[in-house]
Design an enzyme around this catalytic site. Structure first.
Site, PDB file in Angstrom:
ATOM      1  CD  GLN A 145      -2.915  -0.326  -0.442  1.00 57.82           C
ATOM      2  OE1 GLN A 145      -3.088   0.665  -1.061  1.00 57.82           O
ATOM      3  NE2 GLN A 145      -4.069  -1.200  -1.123  1.00 57.82           N
ATOM      4  CB  SER A 146       4.331   2.160  -0.727  1.00 60.18           C
ATOM      5  OG  SER A 146       5.423   3.414  -1.600  1.00 60.18           O
ATOM      6  CG  ASN A 147      -0.066   6.691   0.303  1.00 55.85           C
ATOM      7  OD1 ASN A 147      -0.869   6.881   0.115  1.00 55.85           O
ATOM      8  ND2 ASN A 147       0.903   6.861   1.458  1.00 55.85           N
ATOM      9  CB  ALA A 152       4.952   1.945  -4.879  1.00 53.11           C
TER      10      ALA A 152
END
Ligand SMILES: *Cc1c(COP(=O)(O)O)cnc(C)c1O
Length: 339
Positions: A77-79, A81
């Site tokens: 759930q990396s913003n 990325a």
């Protein structure tokens, strides 16, 4: 200060907005400081967030090195990325993501769904065993993908976790300049700046900017993950590299980039009850959406500090909203109960 070239990605300046109904809900003028929210969730670039500012300098550097593809890492759930995938598209680059997941396969929702829509080449690997550390054994996978890309005649540029390099930090030196101009404009002199701190590049940049400008406001970074000892070393190194790039005579020591560790909860990415309360309180007073991984925990700290009288009614606090709302959709269960 002389900044290197930047590739425009963010809509700037972002608004600085009063939150009077939140103040009222926290006891009003007697008990709660004036709260202003710096809306870096509104930077634009595929739903916004703090990574847009960092990526302006990082992508410019990648283009300067004639890269054809960028590779980065993060949690599923990396913003960072998601925004790297969008930035790469704007710059005409390909994007490869190495993402860690606690559960395999991760749900195709929130940021991960957006990565897919943006057409990133996504590789998911299992997360680290240590629940306080967000990122696991992804370095080997990145090396392998760099080798494969190079063998195919591509020119990969690796962006470390969170974009927390000296180039990334420059984005938040510039943000501190932007904030200072807004303070002058409003004739305010805030006492504190609260923000969520993860890989700590944002904090490195803000700290350097504050020192370079002799800012009077105290920075309060709220940690969302562990590894403090390693991170203060890294953040000060990053800040000093950025100072050298700007040609300014400022040195940041590790003890200047510490965080409040009291709001992490059981693990990175696991929302605490106080985080869930903060999310619904800000939504229901100001109509502003926080996120369950970063800004919800930072706001939980601010709320707790008001209630514990560590902040006073005559003071002024700025809360830096660093974005992240797409991750709300990956936490439906907790948010439904916590609301
Ligand atoms: C990445 C991120 C942060 C933390 O920024 P760092 O520079 O990694 O410390 C805070 N909030 C959100 C929403 C983020 O995506």
């Amino acid at each position: 200060m002389k900044f290197p070239v930047r590739f425009p990605l963010a809509s700037l300046p972002t608004p600085l907005q009063d939150a009077p109904r939140l103040r009222e809900a926290l006891g009003g003028k007697e008990r709660c400081p004036r709260i202003l929210i710096k809306r870096d969730d509104l930077t634009g670039l595929a739903f916004g967030g703090n990574k847009a500012r960092k990526l302006e300098f990082i992508i410019a550097e990648a283009l300067g090195q004639r890269a054809t593809t960028v590779i980065t890492t993060g949690a599923a759930q990396s913003n960072h990325a998601r925004m790297t995938a969008a930035a790469a598209r704007v710059a005409g680059l390909e994007c490869t993501l190495v993402l860690t997941a606690a559960r395999m396969p991760p749900d195709m929702t929130g940021n991960l769904l957006l990565d897919h829509i943006l057409g990133a080449d996504v590789h998911v690997v299992p997360a680290s065993e240590d629940p306080t550390l967000p990122f696991g054994a992804d370095a080997a996978k990145v090396e392998e993908l760099v080798a494969t890309a190079t063998a195919r005649g591509k020119r990969p540029y690796v962006i470390p976790v969170g974009g927390s390099t000296a180039f990334g930090a420059l984005g938040y030196v510039l943000a501190m300049l932007e904030l200072t101009a807004q303070f002058v404009d409003r004739e305010i002199a805030p006492d504190y700046l609260y923000f969520a701190s993860g890989s700590r590049g944002t904090q490195a940049g803000l700290t350097l900017g504050a020192r370079a400008l002799n800012a009077t406001c105290t920075l309060r970074g709220i940690a969302v993950s562990g590894g403090e000892a390693e991170k203060i070393g890294r953040a000060s190194r990053v800040a000093n590299e950025a100072a050298a790039m700007l040609g300014i005579d400022v040195r940041i020591e590790p003890n200047e980039v510490t965080t409040d560790q009291g709001y992490i909860g059981p693990a990175y990415g696991v929302p605490t009850p106080a985080c869930l309360e903060a999310i619904s309180l800000l939504a229901r007073t100001e109509g502003i959406l926080l996120d369950p991984v970063y800004t919800g925990k930072a706001m939980a700290a601010l709320i707790d500090h008001v209630r514990a009288r560590r902040l006073a009614g005559h003071e002024t606090v700025v809360f830096l909203h660093t974005g992240g709302a797409p991750a709300l959709f990956a936490h439906v269960g907790a948010l439904r109960e916590g609301g």
